[in-house]
Each structure stands twice: as C-alpha cells, then as structure tokens.
Design an enzyme around this catalytic site. Structure first.
Site, PDB file in Angstrom:
ATOM      1  N   LYS A 171     -12.674  -9.828   9.401  1.00  0.00           N
ATOM      2  CA  LYS A 171     -13.605  -8.707   9.600  1.00  0.00           C
ATOM      3  C   LYS A 171     -15.039  -9.170   9.341  1.00  0.00           C
ATOM      4  CE  LYS A 171     -10.376  -5.007   8.418  1.00  0.00           C
ATOM      5  NZ  LYS A 171      -9.961  -4.042   7.390  1.00  0.00           N
ATOM      6  N   GLY A 193      -5.548  -5.782   2.431  1.00  0.00           N
ATOM      7  CA  GLY A 193      -4.241  -5.599   3.052  1.00  0.00           C
ATOM      8  C   GLY A 193      -3.543  -6.921   3.347  1.00  0.00           C
ATOM      9  N   GLY A 246     -12.282  -4.809   1.474  1.00  0.00           N
ATOM     10  CA  GLY A 246     -13.689  -4.417   1.594  1.00  0.00           C
ATOM     11  C   GLY A 246     -14.083  -3.484   0.452  1.00  0.00           C
ATOM     12  N   ARG A 265       0.825  -1.216   0.000  1.00  0.00           N
ATOM     13  CA  ARG A 265       0.000   0.000   0.000  1.00  0.00           C
ATOM     14  C   ARG A 265       0.859   1.268   0.000  1.00  0.00           C
ATOM     15  NH1 ARG A 265      -5.085  -1.733   3.958  1.00  0.00           N
ATOM     16  NH2 ARG A 265      -6.368  -2.563   2.271  1.00  0.00           N
TER      17      ARG A 265
HETATM   18  N1  LIG Z   1      -9.992 -18.790  11.289  1.00  0.00           N
HETATM   19  C1  LIG Z   1      -9.494 -17.595  11.585  1.00  0.00           C
HETATM   20  N2  LIG Z   1      -9.513 -17.128  12.851  1.00  0.00           N
HETATM   21  C2  LIG Z   1      -9.008 -15.909  13.151  1.00  0.00           C
HETATM   22  N3  LIG Z   1      -8.454 -15.070  12.258  1.00  0.00           N
HETATM   23  C3  LIG Z   1      -8.400 -15.483  10.981  1.00  0.00           C
HETATM   24  C4  LIG Z   1      -8.907 -16.757  10.584  1.00  0.00           C
HETATM   25  N4  LIG Z   1      -8.694 -16.877   9.256  1.00  0.00           N
HETATM   26  C5  LIG Z   1      -8.072 -15.760   8.846  1.00  0.00           C
HETATM   27  N5  LIG Z   1      -7.883 -14.913   9.873  1.00  0.00           N
HETATM   28  C6  LIG Z   1      -7.193 -13.593   9.872  1.00  0.00           C
HETATM   29  O1  LIG Z   1      -7.838 -12.692   9.007  1.00  0.00           O
HETATM   30  C7  LIG Z   1      -6.945 -11.598   8.828  1.00  0.00           C
HETATM   31  C8  LIG Z   1      -7.242 -10.877   7.537  1.00  0.00           C
HETATM   32  O2  LIG Z   1      -8.601 -10.495   7.467  1.00  0.00           O
HETATM   33  P1  LIG Z   1      -9.138  -9.189   6.719  1.00  0.00           P
HETATM   34  O3  LIG Z   1     -10.614  -9.333   6.605  1.00  0.00           O
HETATM   35  O4  LIG Z   1      -8.590  -7.973   7.405  1.00  0.00           O
HETATM   36  O5  LIG Z   1      -8.492  -9.348   5.255  1.00  0.00           O
HETATM   37  P2  LIG Z   1      -7.755  -8.283   4.338  1.00  0.00           P
HETATM   38  O6  LIG Z   1      -7.235  -8.997   3.173  1.00  0.00           O
HETATM   39  O7  LIG Z   1      -6.766  -7.502   5.155  1.00  0.00           O
HETATM   40  O8  LIG Z   1      -8.921  -7.329   3.874  1.00  0.00           O
HETATM   41  P3  LIG Z   1      -9.115  -5.756   4.185  1.00  0.00           P
HETATM   42  O9  LIG Z   1      -8.109  -5.044   3.360  1.00  0.00           O
HETATM   43  O10 LIG Z   1     -10.528  -5.483   3.833  1.00  0.00           O
HETATM   44  O11 LIG Z   1      -8.841  -5.577   5.651  1.00  0.00           O
HETATM   45  C9  LIG Z   1      -5.564 -12.219   8.861  1.00  0.00           C
HETATM   46  O12 LIG Z   1      -4.765 -11.499   9.779  1.00  0.00           O
HETATM   47  C10 LIG Z   1      -5.784 -13.667   9.312  1.00  0.00           C
HETATM   48  O13 LIG Z   1      -4.888 -14.097  10.318  1.00  0.00           O
HETATM   49  O1  LIG Z   2      -7.740  -2.689   5.242  1.00  0.00           O
HETATM   50  C1  LIG Z   2      -8.781  -2.161   4.815  1.00  0.00           C
HETATM   51  O2  LIG Z   2      -9.716  -2.816   4.300  1.00  0.00           O
HETATM   52  C2  LIG Z   2      -8.889  -0.661   4.850  1.00  0.00           C
HETATM   53  O3  LIG Z   2      -7.732  -0.044   5.324  1.00  0.00           O
HETATM   54  C3  LIG Z   2     -10.112  -0.220   5.633  1.00  0.00           C
HETATM   55  O4  LIG Z   2     -10.005  -0.595   6.987  1.00  0.00           O
HETATM   56  P1  LIG Z   2     -11.341  -0.736   7.880  1.00  0.00           P
HETATM   57  O5  LIG Z   2     -12.040  -1.986   7.421  1.00  0.00           O
HETATM   58  O6  LIG Z   2     -10.840  -0.816   9.292  1.00  0.00           O
HETATM   59  O7  LIG Z   2     -12.181   0.488   7.616  1.00  0.00           O
END
Ligand SMILES: Nc1ncnc2c1ncn2[C@@H]1O[C@H](COP(=O)(O)OP(=O)(O)OP(=O)(O)O)[C@@H](O)[C@H]1O
Ligand SMILES: O=C(O)[C@H](O)COP(=O)(O)O
Length: 395
Positions: free
Chosen positions: A197, A353, A376, A35
């Site tokens: 999330k 991310g 998201g 990023r």
């Molecule tokens: N079964 C699980 N229990 C707990 N945490 C989990 C599990 N599976 C995955 N994760 C965690 O989910 C996290 C990532 O979730 P997240 O929804 O933030 O994805 P992202 O790719 O970062 O999307 P965004 O950019 O929207 O945040 C990772 O740190 C991972 O360890």
């Molecule tokens: O990692 C993401 O999806 C963005 O930085 C937005 O973060 P947020 O879901 O905490 O608003």
C-alpha cells in the site's frame, strides 16, 4: 471512554463495525482469521447479554460491486469461529438490509455485505452513515485495523448514536497496548515498513520520523524510493507521483538523524508468479520486464544488523510477496531477526492484515512481544494523534 461493559445488550441490536478485511486465497478461502478471532469476545458479550449483532465490514478496496470482494466468502469461517449461525444480507443499506435487521432476534448474528460496494462509505457520506445507523440500537466500534479511516461506518456514523456508542473489546485492548509502547518505547526505535500500500503509507513515514531512529523500507515500498534516486526498477510496483515525496522523506530523515535502510539487492522475477524465472540483482539495476518481489541476501544481512541494534521494533508490511514460497525469504529472515532481538530483550510489535498472516504462517507469533490487528492504523497511532474512529467514540 465508554466500553462494551457500560452497556447491557438485552433485547438490543448491536451495530458492530468490525475489520474483517482478511487475506483470501484464489479459492476465496480465508488464509488468516486473526481479525475474526479477535472480534469474538465483543460478539459473544452481546449475545450473552441477550442481544443480537449486526456486523459490518469492508473487504479489500473494490471499485463498486466486485464479486471477489463479497463478504459472503467468509460467512462459513465466521460461523466456524463463533460456533453460531451467521445470516448474510447482500447489501448493507436499503430495504433488504433494513428487513434483515428488523427480523433479527436476540442471540442471532447478521453480516452485511461489503460496505465499500457503496462509494459513500469511503467518502464518509453523512446520509449513508445515517442509513446504516438505522439498523441498530447501539453502535460498537471494534475495527482497530480501520480506525485511521474517517469513513461513514468507522467515524461519521457515531454522531447518530450520541449516548449509545462504545469501543469493542478489541479496540479498547489495542488502544491500551499502543499507548504502552508510545509511553515506554526504549531507544533505539526501529520501524520496518514494507507491503504494497505504497501511496497510503508513504505519507505516514514523514509523520513518524520524529519517533524513530532507524527505518527499514522494504517490500513494495522500496521501488518508489529507488526510482526517485535515479535507479532502474523495471516492472516493480512504483508510485511515480510519490517520488518527490520519497526524496523529501530522505532529506528530512537526514536532517533528523534518522537512518533509512533500503534493500541493496532484490530477487527479481520475470512474472508475478511463484514459478517465474528469478535472478538476484542490485536494487537499482532491475531490467525492464523484471520486477523485484523479495529482498536479496545482502539486504537481509544488513537488516539483521539493524534489527539487533534496536530496543523497540515496529513492523508493518511483508518484505516480499511472502504468499509465494520463492519470495518469502526476506520476510522470514526479518521475522527471525526480530525474534532473536526480542529474545535478547527488545520489545517488538507487528501489525497489519498480511503482516500478521506472515508472522503466523512462519511461526513467529509467540516470538514477538505483541501482534496488532492494525497495520496502517498502528503506524498512524505512532504519530501520536487520536485516530478518527477513536475520536468519534470519545466525542
Ligand atoms: N515487492 C513487492 N511487490 C509486490 N507486492 C509486494 C511486494 N512486497 C510485498 N508485497 C505484498 O504486500 C502485501 C501486504 O501489504 P500491506 O501494506 O497490505 O500490509 P498489511 O500487513 O496487510 O497492512 P495493512 O493491514 O495496513 O493492510 C502482501 O500481499 C505482499 O504480497
Ligand atoms: O488492512 C487494513 O489496513 C485495514 O483493513 C484498512 O484497509 P484500507 O487500507 O484499505 O483502508
């Protein structure tokens, strides 16, 4: 649609909303800088014009001021990537921020402290947005990852720059790429949704059911669906108040002929730690004291078959706690399947991310069609609506 090239930044202060919500390890080191690297072209253009940059971002989801979410941890990384000194100010509004911004000279970069240390940011508070707006001359939104949030710095602030607001290069490029998928996405379309999330992303599922043929729900998203159907999820992450919604989604998916695939087995651990004891159990029979941290082998095989049938594949959210070696198997297996499908002609889009961090860590970056900085934000774009951060610039 105004972009960066519509402005000359000579002697101007560009107030740039970036998404530097990057993954950090326990030593506060950046584990994936995608990023930051992605925002570089925007920052360099402003500096080359003879302007200065005031960078504002959030990091994590702090409750008030929490040291571990301070953006000071990433100053050195930004400097390494940009090759320019980065000044840091320990607040994003108020006298200190105003003084630092006023003293900024052409060619210089100032990073403000985490916007979310003020609850007004996520509340979309107008007075707070106005305070932020006073720091710069031109507002640039380059934060695709946060464009789905109607927050003070991503959306509300734009009204204070009626003629001086534009998209950064990254945001413009992301909009173009997502639009291309929306227009040409060949069927069958698969969305893979994992990660942690749960409450903010479960609501998106309902809205993308019209766009997909298959939906794989994995990672931390799994357990709310499993418990809602009467399964035992032990200590796995679960949002009880979203169980009704999960059932509604399953019902709607059936009516819309969308096939939902949940894990059938998981790797359960007796602690949230890489060296915890583990066992493979059915997804709906996780004992108390144990938590599902990765998909099991039967699930990986089922997901492989689904991926291979699809022509357009969107992936957000790791299928397990991939940061720990012992729970990375499901994410790696899915990455392999998507890489194979892409080689066979499917279009694959991975965003988020942590998802991007995983894709890079396991060497899939060049084996998928497109990597987006938004998780998201990417999913909400697929609903077909204009994200608030984008709409605020178009207004
Ligand atoms: N079964 C699980 N229990 C707990 N945490 C989990 C599990 N599976 C995955 N994760 C965690 O989910 C996290 C990532 O979730 P997240 O929804 O933030 O994805 P992202 O790719 O970062 O999307 P965004 O950019 O929207 O945040 C990772 O740190 C991972 O360890
Ligand atoms: O990692 C993401 O999806 C963005 O930085 C937005 O973060 P947020 O879901 O905490 O608003």
């Amino acid at each position: 649609m105004k972009t960066l090239n519509d402005f000359n930044f000579k002697d101007k202060k560009a107030l740039i909303r970036v998404d530097f919500n990057v993954p950090l390890n326990e030593k506060f080191e950046v584990t994936d800088a995608t990023r930051i690297v992605s925002a570089k072209p925007t920052i360099i253009k402003v500096l080359e014009d003879g302007g200065s940059c005031i960078l504002m971002s959030h990091l994590g989801r702090p409750k008030g001021v929490e040291e571990k979410y301070s953006l000071k941890h990433i100053v050195n990384k930004i400097e390494d990537i940009l090759g320019v000194e980065v000044k840091f100010v320990e607040d994003c509004v108020g006298p200190k921020a105003e003084e630092a911004a006023a003293n900024l000279q052409p060619g210089e970069i100032l990073l403000l402290e985490n916007l979310r240390f003020h609850p007004e940011e996520t509340a979309g508070d107008k007075a707070f947005a106005e305070q932020l707006s006073k720091l710069g001359d031109i507002y640039v939104n380059d934060a695709f990852g946060t464009a789905h949030r109607a927050h003070a710095s991503t959306t509300i602030i734009a009204q204070f720059f009626p003629d001086h607001k534009c998209f950064g290069k990254l945001l413009a490029q992301e909009i173009e790429s997502i639009n291309k998928v929306m227009q040409t996405g060949e069927k069958p379309v698969l969305a893979v949704l994992g990660g942690a999330k749960v409450s903010s992303k479960i609501t998106i599922i309902e809205n993308i059911l019209d766009k997909v043929d298959h939906l794989i729900i994995g990672g931390g998203m799994t357990y709310t669906f499993v418990k809602a159907q009467g399964g035992s999820v032990g200590d796995s992450i679960c949002e009880d108040d979203k169980m009704e919604l999960a059932l509604e989604i399953l019902k709607q998916a059936k009516a819309k002929n969308v096939q939902i695939h949940l894990p059938v087995d998981v790797i359960a651990a007796n602690d949230f730690a890489n060296d915890a004891d583990t066992k493979i159990v059915d997804v709906n029979a996780i004992p108390d004291g144990w938590q599902g941290l990765d998909c099991g082998p039967k699930s990986n095989a089922i997901f492989h078959d689904v991926v291979m049938q699809c022509k357009t594949i969107l992936w957000n959210g790791p299928l397990g706690v991939f940061e720990m070696e012992n729970f990375a198997g499901g994410t790696i297996a899915l990455g392999n399947s998507i890489a194979e499908a892409t080689k066979n002609g499917a279009f694959s889009l991975v965003g988020g991310g942590d998802s991007v961090a995983a894709v890079k860590q396991f060497g899939f970056e060049n084996k998928v069609s497109y990597v987006s900085t938004g998780g998201g934000a990417m999913l909400e774009s697929l609903e077909g609506k204009t994200l608030p951060g984008i709409a605020a610039i178009l207004d």
